[in-house]
Design an enzyme around this catalytic site. Sequence first.
Site, mmCIF file in Angstrom:
data_model
loop_
_atom_site.group_PDB
_atom_site.id
_atom_site.type_symbol
_atom_site.label_atom_id
_atom_site.label_comp_id
_atom_site.label_asym_id
_atom_site.label_seq_id
_atom_site.Cartn_x
_atom_site.Cartn_y
_atom_site.Cartn_z
ATOM 1 N N ARG A 1 3.950 -8.237 17.515
ATOM 2 C CA ARG A 1 4.677 -7.163 17.222
ATOM 3 C C ARG A 1 3.980 -5.817 17.360
ATOM 4 O O ARG A 1 2.787 -6.064 17.243
ATOM 5 C CB ARG A 1 5.292 -7.609 15.681
ATOM 6 C CG ARG A 1 6.183 -6.335 15.258
ATOM 7 C CD ARG A 1 6.349 -6.538 13.910
ATOM 8 N NE ARG A 1 7.169 -5.448 13.324
ATOM 9 C CZ ARG A 1 6.968 -5.057 12.180
ATOM 10 N NH1 ARG A 1 5.947 -5.521 11.255
ATOM 11 N NH2 ARG A 1 7.848 -3.861 11.822
ATOM 12 N N HIS B 1 0.903 -1.295 0.106
ATOM 13 C CA HIS B 1 0.033 -0.190 0.153
ATOM 14 C C HIS B 1 0.947 1.130 -0.049
ATOM 15 O O HIS B 1 2.064 1.069 0.157
ATOM 16 C CB HIS B 1 -1.035 0.167 1.199
ATOM 17 C CG HIS B 1 -0.100 0.110 2.761
ATOM 18 N ND1 HIS B 1 0.697 -1.121 3.023
ATOM 19 C CD2 HIS B 1 -0.010 1.109 3.239
ATOM 20 C CE1 HIS B 1 1.135 -0.766 4.214
ATOM 21 N NE2 HIS B 1 1.089 0.763 4.347
ATOM 22 N N ASP C 1 0.988 5.367 2.055
ATOM 23 C CA ASP C 1 0.267 5.909 3.001
ATOM 24 C C ASP C 1 -0.271 7.294 2.599
ATOM 25 O O ASP C 1 0.298 7.842 1.845
ATOM 26 C CB ASP C 1 1.549 6.092 4.005
ATOM 27 C CG ASP C 1 2.034 4.696 4.495
ATOM 28 O OD1 ASP C 1 1.291 3.807 4.503
ATOM 29 O OD2 ASP C 1 3.229 4.863 5.201
ATOM 30 N N HIS D 1 4.826 -0.192 -0.045
ATOM 31 C CA HIS D 1 5.502 -1.235 0.901
ATOM 32 C C HIS D 1 4.449 -2.128 1.436
ATOM 33 O O HIS D 1 3.052 -1.762 1.460
ATOM 34 C CB HIS D 1 6.194 -0.110 2.035
ATOM 35 C CG HIS D 1 5.161 0.762 2.556
ATOM 36 N ND1 HIS D 1 4.677 1.933 2.063
ATOM 37 C CD2 HIS D 1 4.698 0.672 3.902
ATOM 38 C CE1 HIS D 1 4.131 2.511 2.892
ATOM 39 N NE2 HIS D 1 4.042 1.741 4.125
#
Length: 756
Positions: A747, A685, A687, A737
Amino acid sequence: MEYLMFCFVFSCWVKFANCVYSTDAPQAPAPIPKDKLLVLTVATEETDGFLRFMQSANYFNYTVKVLGMGETWKGGDVGRSIGGGQKVRLLKEAMEALADQEDLVVLSVDSYDLVFSGGPEEILRKFQQANHKVLFAAEGLIWPDKKLAEKYPAIRSGKRYLNSGGIIGFAPYINRVVSQWNLHDNDDDQLFYTKMYLDPLQRQTLNMTLDHKCQIFQNLNGAVDEVLLKFGTDRVRVRNTVYDSLPVVVHGNGNTKIYLNSLANYVPNTWNYELGCSHCDDDIVDLSQLKEYPNVLVGVFIEQPTPFLPEFFKRLLTLDYPKDKLNIFVHNNEVYHEKHIQKFWQENRNVFNTFKVVGPEENLSQGEARNMGMDICRKDATCDYYFSLDTDVMLTNRQTLKLLIEQNRKIIGPLVTRHGKLWSNFWGALSLDGYYARSEDYVDIVQRKRVGMWNIPFMAHVYLVKGSALRNELKERNVFVLEKLDPDMALCRNVREMTSHREKDSPSPESFHMLRPPKGVFMYITNRHDFGRLISTANYNISHYNNDLWQIFQNPVDWKEKYIHQNYTQIFTENYMEEPCPDVFWFPVFSEKACDEIVEEMEHYGSWSGGKHEDKRISGGYETVPTDDIHMRQIGYDKEWLHFIREFISPITLKVFSGYFTKGYSIMNFVVKYTPERQAYLRPHHDSSTFTINIALNNKDTDFQGGGCRFHRYNCSLNSPRKGWSFMHPGRLTHLHEGLPTTNGTRYIAISFIDP
Ligand SMILES: *[C@@H]1O[C@H](CO)[C@@H](O)[C@H](O)[C@H]1NC(C)=O
Ligand SMILES: *[C@@H]1O[C@H](CO)[C@@H](O)[C@H](O)[C@H]1NC(C)=O
Ligand SMILES: *[C@@H]1O[C@H](CO)[C@@H](O)[C@H](O)[C@H]1NC(C)=O
Ligand SMILES: *[C@@H]1O[C@H](CO)[C@@H](O)[C@H](O)[C@H]1NC(C)=O
Ligand SMILES: *[C@@H]1O[C@H](CO)[C@@H](O)[C@H](O)[C@H]1NC(C)=O
Ligand SMILES: *[C@@H]1O[C@H](CO)[C@@H](O)[C@H](O)[C@H]1NC(C)=O
Ligand SMILES: *[C@@H]1O[C@H](CO)[C@@H](O)[C@H](O)[C@H]1NC(C)=O
């Protein structure tokens, strides 16, 4: 400062002119040799004020004879009511032996509240110029009998009324004055001299006058506005601006004791611009020469919710002082802090010699708690020092305790200030009603433009008291409770005034100062070193889980120390950063604590979004690439987070994307949780940001496996995120990314889309 310098030059010029004039005068008598001056003073105890008097006398090489030392004082509380007859009686006895020394000049002065600012030659010269046998100090206020005012001879200018704090005259004449004394020790000395002076016959036969224009004697009562400090190269004087005189004897009579204390921080040679502090190393204790370090009781006071308490205790632990010589008394008034104390105690219970905690269940008032701590030291003869330390004091100087002990004062505090503010732990002056007033030197002391040890009327938060003083001068037990004063003000007033018995009725503001007995323990603040800072406890909201995270505005220095990575500043100094993929910058920003507390805060909040496309939190209500996350706004952390971005991220942006000036604005700030059980990865995607930061909040391999980020255009993956480190990369176009799958564990990352 400029004004003072002007005065200095001006008065030199005037003095020079006078001087030329008087040496030209034909009838000038031969000067009286300085060994013909004898100073007599009455002191029954070696108070701090007495020692200061002697120090100034010794500096000018006055010959001083002390009368009455060791006698019980019966002269009443001078200044509180009439009294002081004991002084005349002692002077009378002493003068009998000196009566026939015709060329001897006797100077009789008070000593607890008086300093010399000039030497014997000058006093004798001015006495000769006055051309009388006996000269009394003068003041503008009449005491003790106002009705006598009209009996005073009229004068054209100057101070009209007699003050008995200073008398100078030829020995036979002084003898003839005091030999008339036949009253009691608690009768009034000033009234006695006044009546004699007001008798025209006596005035003439004894050849008496007053020092109307403060040539020799400066009484400060009613004259505070007339005097200025005049700095010279090796000494400092007081200058009377009304009479343009440089008085030699400066007397803090009446309610001006504190003002005298502040003048005597300079006069005669205590501190000046050229030499700095000249007495700071007097009476130093060399700790390295002692067989054993002194025993210290540290009184720790948590009187309100206080940010950074664990850090406070850490500093206590790292004080450079043998821990087996430290006994700790903690008063904790806050249930909220019990967990912090508990944790500290569990980890460090055996570090100190003793560790005692009085908790909120005891319901002690602050005054009671402070009395209790001090009393533990007072009652224990092996307690050499009491070190009172409030938890809003961050002692960044590990040597603080040693440095204070070495100064060897009864009470001394280290200067601590609110970062970047003029707020500190002392007052340089008091207002008439006993509250804060700013002294002329306050700002210079706080900013350490003047460095030394300062006799001050009020201090709080942190100070060291000698155990021996607690068992002598300060043996009164209840020093922290006085009228409606807060405990620190009660302590300081008790120390300043050293009342042997308490005032029963609350005195009026004026009488509060009039009722000042002449004793008193000097309190010092030292700014000879950087000791640390005061943190702000105001508006500390303890309704969050990790409340210090919210302190970025109130206590920015402590916030940074706790939450920003140790090596963050090296980004700027040593280019401490990496570029693992083109235009992807990688740098340390958060400490371990910051990461842990943010994760804890989010888990404590607990409402993870679940990674659904429908999202009520955002405008439009639909997220094309959803993550399992919590927004900063949801935990009430959006303002703080944006401030963090502006303070700590924007400067890096400027460095790596030179020419781009970020607005540091971001709507989307959130913590993402990746776990195989819920959402493990994020598909490729862009941002909605100009650039994005992505901060790893936990450790690969220990907390999770897998994870990382891949940038497609460069076929470049970041597989080993480091806890506390952030990526910064452009959000659109070049930097498509994806979030690589987390294969085990959980995480956490913190994300901001900056300048959307
Ligand atoms: C006092 O006497 C000492 C020793 O004689 C001398 O060095 C010093 O200069 C004198 N001080 C003053 C202020 O005259
Ligand atoms: C006081 O004594 C001085 C000499 O010391 C003398 O010149 C002066 O006239 C005397 N004054 C009075 C009022 O007697
Ligand atoms: C604590 O003390 C205050 C005043 O000293 C009193 O008003 C209050 O009731 C006390 N609280 C408890 C729980 O004892
Ligand atoms: C403290 O924080 C809570 C939770 O964010 C908030 O609801 C409350 O209004 C805050 N209190 C003050 C005094 O700011
Ligand atoms: C900071 O950098 C130094 C070496 O430059 C390193 O030894 C230290 O561990 C780093 N600190 C942290 C918290 O990573
Ligand atoms: C991307 O890099 C990996 C190794 O890092 C390599 O195996 C792969 O062939 C590369 N893909 C492309 C499209 O270049
Ligand atoms: C996942 O992590 C847990 C503990 O964190 C560990 O016990 C387990 O072996 C791990 N599983 C795999 C497949 O690595």
